[in-house]
Design an enzyme around this catalytic site. Structure first.
Site, PDB file in Angstrom:
ATOM      1  N   CYS A 235      10.206   6.066  -7.163  1.00  0.00           N
ATOM      2  CA  CYS A 235      10.476   7.605  -7.598  1.00  0.00           C
ATOM      3  C   CYS A 235      11.002   7.500  -9.087  1.00  0.00           C
ATOM      4  CB  CYS A 235      11.204   8.310  -6.771  1.00  0.00           C
ATOM      5  SG  CYS A 235      12.937   7.786  -6.471  1.00  0.00           S
TER       6      CYS A 235
ATOM      7  N   CYS B   6      14.561   5.956  -9.001  1.00  0.00           N
ATOM      8  CA  CYS B   6      14.568   4.725  -9.144  1.00  0.00           C
ATOM      9  C   CYS B   6      14.628   4.354 -10.902  1.00  0.00           C
ATOM     10  CB  CYS B   6      13.513   3.878  -8.404  1.00  0.00           C
ATOM     11  SG  CYS B   6      13.585   4.380  -6.842  1.00  0.00           S
TER      12      CYS B   6
ATOM     13  N   ASP C  27      -4.921  -7.437   7.253  1.00  0.00           N
ATOM     14  CA  ASP C  27      -3.921  -8.668   7.266  1.00  0.00           C
ATOM     15  C   ASP C  27      -2.687  -7.982   8.103  1.00  0.00           C
ATOM     16  OD1 ASP C  27      -2.194 -10.702   6.440  1.00  0.00           O
ATOM     17  OD2 ASP C  27      -0.690  -9.210   5.036  1.00  0.00           O
TER      18      ASP C  27
ATOM     19  N   ASP D 100      -1.835  -7.169   1.584  1.00  0.00           N
ATOM     20  CA  ASP D 100      -0.429  -6.919   0.572  1.00  0.00           C
ATOM     21  C   ASP D 100       0.076  -8.193   0.024  1.00  0.00           C
ATOM     22  OD1 ASP D 100       0.825  -7.758   3.105  1.00  0.00           O
ATOM     23  OD2 ASP D 100       2.614  -6.790   2.365  1.00  0.00           O
TER      24      ASP D 100
ATOM     25  N   ASP E  41      -3.206 -13.028   0.201  1.00  0.00           N
ATOM     26  CA  ASP E  41      -4.458 -11.842   0.657  1.00  0.00           C
ATOM     27  C   ASP E  41      -5.148 -11.741  -0.810  1.00  0.00           C
ATOM     28  OD1 ASP E  41      -3.538 -11.430   3.277  1.00  0.00           O
ATOM     29  OD2 ASP E  41      -2.030  -9.874   2.550  1.00  0.00           O
TER      30      ASP E  41
END
Length: 726
Positions: free
Chosen positions: A39, A42, A442, A622, A626
């Site tokens: 956000c 942050c 996953d 993620d 992967d």
């Protein structure tokens, strides 16, 4: 007046120092990956801390890329900045700025926007002049306005239409046709006809038609570019993730060097919290390794002398000395990057609906225009008439509507999905998502939250909880932090312990009321490890007590599974984690097809096997392990919390914490594909109606341009219907 010295060295030394100072770097650029920012607050916190650090000249945070770019003095290191950010609760990883240069700017986007602006501005001015001609200007006045229009149009077209002419030239040189060939020919004929008419003091010139044509085509091209602009190369991001520097040990002395300078059998020190820069073997030290991003394992792995480690793994608790066994292109991380690059190149062979249409459309337009020219020239014997009609046919059949058919719908659908929490990165992802009949998930960090959650809190008395909290607060181990998190909102006070110390690779120990207390591995405390993830607490000589953990199911996972089942979509769960937690999650969510202990290559091969059977596969993942599977799949989705490399390898990013919108995204994609086909039908119907008028000589190039514009507007309005649908 300058001093004269008899010593040449004394004279040369200051000059040499000045030259060295001039050549020394005054500023360095650092890049940090910030996976936990989400956000504006942050961004503000990170920028404030970075800019306050001594030696930092400027720091900017990109929320979309979750990355910070820092300009600083050469003395400032990424490690110093990482510690500052971690102190305020933000995870940070250094990125290699050299590997990111290709993605720093969007030159192509700015270039298209500039050309679009020039075409639009010129078109408005020429339209104003055309209004005067249409209003009845005659003779010298009309010729003046025509020449003024030419003076505006020719340089504007020369600049704005460059992409079409260059692409058409490239295609013709390769012996093929594409959409840009009829476009370039139509613009050229419109300009040639207009200049001819103007030089002969003709009544009609079509400079406005050429500019309008260019403007609408550039609008479609820019929309298409914007739909693709966020996408970057996953292979580059993987390369940037590689640690650019390492601590090499030579004769007992430690020095920081570039990873590129390491050689086989070099000794490297990896401190707690550091990422392995190379593949190697542990020769000294005990610790635990976090392999979640590479293998999907939720539990940290004990690290001890003789154990093999891979580039990209994270050292958790104690310093390790590694003997290098592979560097650069020979590391496991680089091999994974190659898997991704190969998979991406395979996906790039996907042919969109627009490309399929172009293969049929382009040659048809040329044949029709040529036949019109030949026919009218033979019929009338007038080159001027034949050229005007050929230009009208080319303009009226110019693929503006086709050029807008896909990007207009994609933009509308992308906007709708963005409001639902999904960011579309690739222009063809919508078409590929609409065909999905199989979904591969996953586990860790995708269907689960990826954080250990304490499940048997009530099984322990307040004294045990207080001791466990005190021991856990001094540890960076994920299970220890899970205890701290679980007790944060409970009325539990940390016990007063003496001589607290962390034993790398095993746990933490201290003294409480004269008795030794330990929190850590089952084998260290003499307990027997069960199937469930656990850490153990021993107080004095009492039997160890276990603290059990599970990886909580991500919000919206059950809703998504139910939605996909209702759609009749086949589902698979494939994870690098152990069989017990994978089976437990599969049973919880009602998934009958699951596979554990899967390596990155296994995941990619599994999806490849499904595709070879005719399945259209969506991969949701993620982790770093992967990325190859995400690239192999027909279409892929990653959560915003995923590692940078996984987000970049995917076509779609899930911005929120819930998985629920994924099912709706498939529905929207199917509707979007239907709308694209409708747009093609509109464009085809327009051509069926308008082309006969142009061939019959009933439509001048100006009327043809207006008709072409109306079809483009109709296609755009049809696309907007998708954005309004709920």
């Amino acid at each position: 007046m300058s001093a004269i010295s008899a010593c040449p060295a004394c004279t040369a030394a200051p000059a040499a120092e000045a030259l060295a100072d001039a050549q020394a770097p005054k500023e360095v650029n650092l890049a940090l990956s910030l996976p936990s920012i989400h956000c504006a607050a942050c961004i503000s916190s990170v920028e404030r801390v970075l800019n306050a650090h001594p030696g930092v000249h400027g720091a900017r945070v990109n929320l979309t890329l979750k990355r910070a770019q820092i300009q600083a003095d050469p003395e400032v290191t990424a490690e110093q900045l990482k510690l500052k950010l971690e102190a305020i609760g933000f995870e940070a990883h250094e990125l290699d700025t050299g590997s990111l240069k290709a993605t720093e700017t969007d030159k192509a986007g700015r270039d298209l926007l500039m050309r679009l602006a020039v075409a639009g501005f010129a078109s408005m001015n020429v339209m104003l002049l055309s209004v005067a001609v249409w209003s009845g200007a005659e003779a010298a006045t009309r010729d003046l306005f025509h020449w003024l229009s030419a003076a505006i149009t020719l340089p504007a077209i020369a600049f704005s239409a460059q992409p079409f002419f260059l692409n058409a030239y490239t295609a013709l040189r390769a012996g093929r046709l594409n959409m840009d060939v009829p476009i370039a020919l139509a613009i050229t004929l419109a300009l040639a006809t207009s200049l001819w008419e103007t030089s002969l003091s003709g009544e009609h010139a079509y400079f406005d038609a050429a500019l309008t044509l260019t403007f609408f085509l550039l609008a479609g091209r820019f929309l298409d570019h914007r739909a693709r602009a966020v996408a970057r190369s996953a292979a580059e991001e993987l390369a940037a993730l590689e640690v650019p520097r390492a601590l090499r040990i030579v004769n007992g002395e430690t020095s920081q060097v570039s990873v590129a300078d390491l050689a086989i059998d070099d000794l490297v020190l990896v401190r707690p919290g550091g990422r392995m820069p190379v593949d190697g073997v542990i020769v000294e030290g005990h610790s635990e390794l976090d392999r979640a991003l590479l293998t999907g394992e939720t539990n940290p792995v004990l690290a001890e002398p003789g154990q093999v480690v891979s580039a990209g793994e994270v050292n958790l608790t104690g310093p390790l000395t590694i003997r290098v066994t592979a560097v650069g292109e020979d590391t496991s991380l680089f091999r994974m990057a190659q898997l991704v690059a190969i998979a991406e190149s395979g996906r790039s062979n996907y042919t969109s609906l627009a490309d399929k249409a172009a293969k049929l459309y382009a040659p048809g337009v040329h044949i029709l225009s040529a036949l019109s020219f030949v026919g009218w020239f033979l019929y009338s014997g007038d080159m001027r008439v034949a050229l005007n009609i050929a230009a009208a046919v080319l303009i009226i059949t110019c693929p503006c509507a086709l050029g807008l058919a896909v990007p207009a719908v994609t933009t509308a659908a992308s906007g709708r999905l963005f409001r639902k929490g999904l960011l579309i990165k690739d222009g063809t992802a919508m078409e590929r998502l609409a065909k999905v009949d199989t979904v591969v998930f996953d586990k860790t960090g995708t269907l689960t939250q990826g954080n250990p959650k304490l499940t048997n809190l009530d099984a322990h008395d307040p004294t045990a909880l207080g001791i466990a909290l005190a021991l856990a607060q001094g540890s960076s181990h994920p299970l220890a932090q899970g205890i701290v998190t679980a007790l944060a909102d409970k009325s539990v006070c940390a016990a007063k312990l003496d001589d607290i110390r962390e034993v790398p690779g095993f746990g933490s120990e201290a003294t409480w009321n004269g008795s030794q207390v330990r929190l850590g591995r089952a084998s260290w405390l003499g307990a027997e490890q069960g199937d469930q993830t656990a850490t153990w607490l021993q107080i004095g000589e009492t039997a160890p007590a276990e603290f059990l953990f599970e990886d909580a199911v991500r919000e919206g996972a059950e809703e998504l599974i139910g939605d996909l089942k209702a759609k009749g979509i086949e589902m698979h769960l494939i994870s690098g984690d152990a069989p017990v937690p994978v089976r437990a999650l599969a049973e919880t969510l009602g998934l009958s097809n699951w596979q554990a202990n899967a390596l990155p290559e296994d995941k990619a091969d599994f999806i490849g096997a499904l595709k070879s059977k005719g399945a259209h596969v969506l991969m949701v993942g993620d982790g770093l392990n992967d990325t190859a599977a995400l690239s192999v799949a027909d279409v892929s989705i990653s959560p915003a919390s995923a590692l940078d490399a996984a987000r970049v390898a995917s076509d779609i990013v899930l911005l929120g914490n819930t998985l629920a919108p994924i099912g709706g995204a498939i529905t929207v994609a199917q509707k979007a594909t239907s709308r694209i086909k409708e747009n093609f039908q509109i464009a085809t119907l327009y051509n069926i109606i308008a082309v006969p008028f142009a061939i019959a000589g009933l439509a001048t190039p100006l009327i043809a341009a207006l008709a072409m514009s109306s079809s483009s507007i109709t296609v755009s309005l049809n696309a907007l219907r998708l954005g309004r649908n709920k």
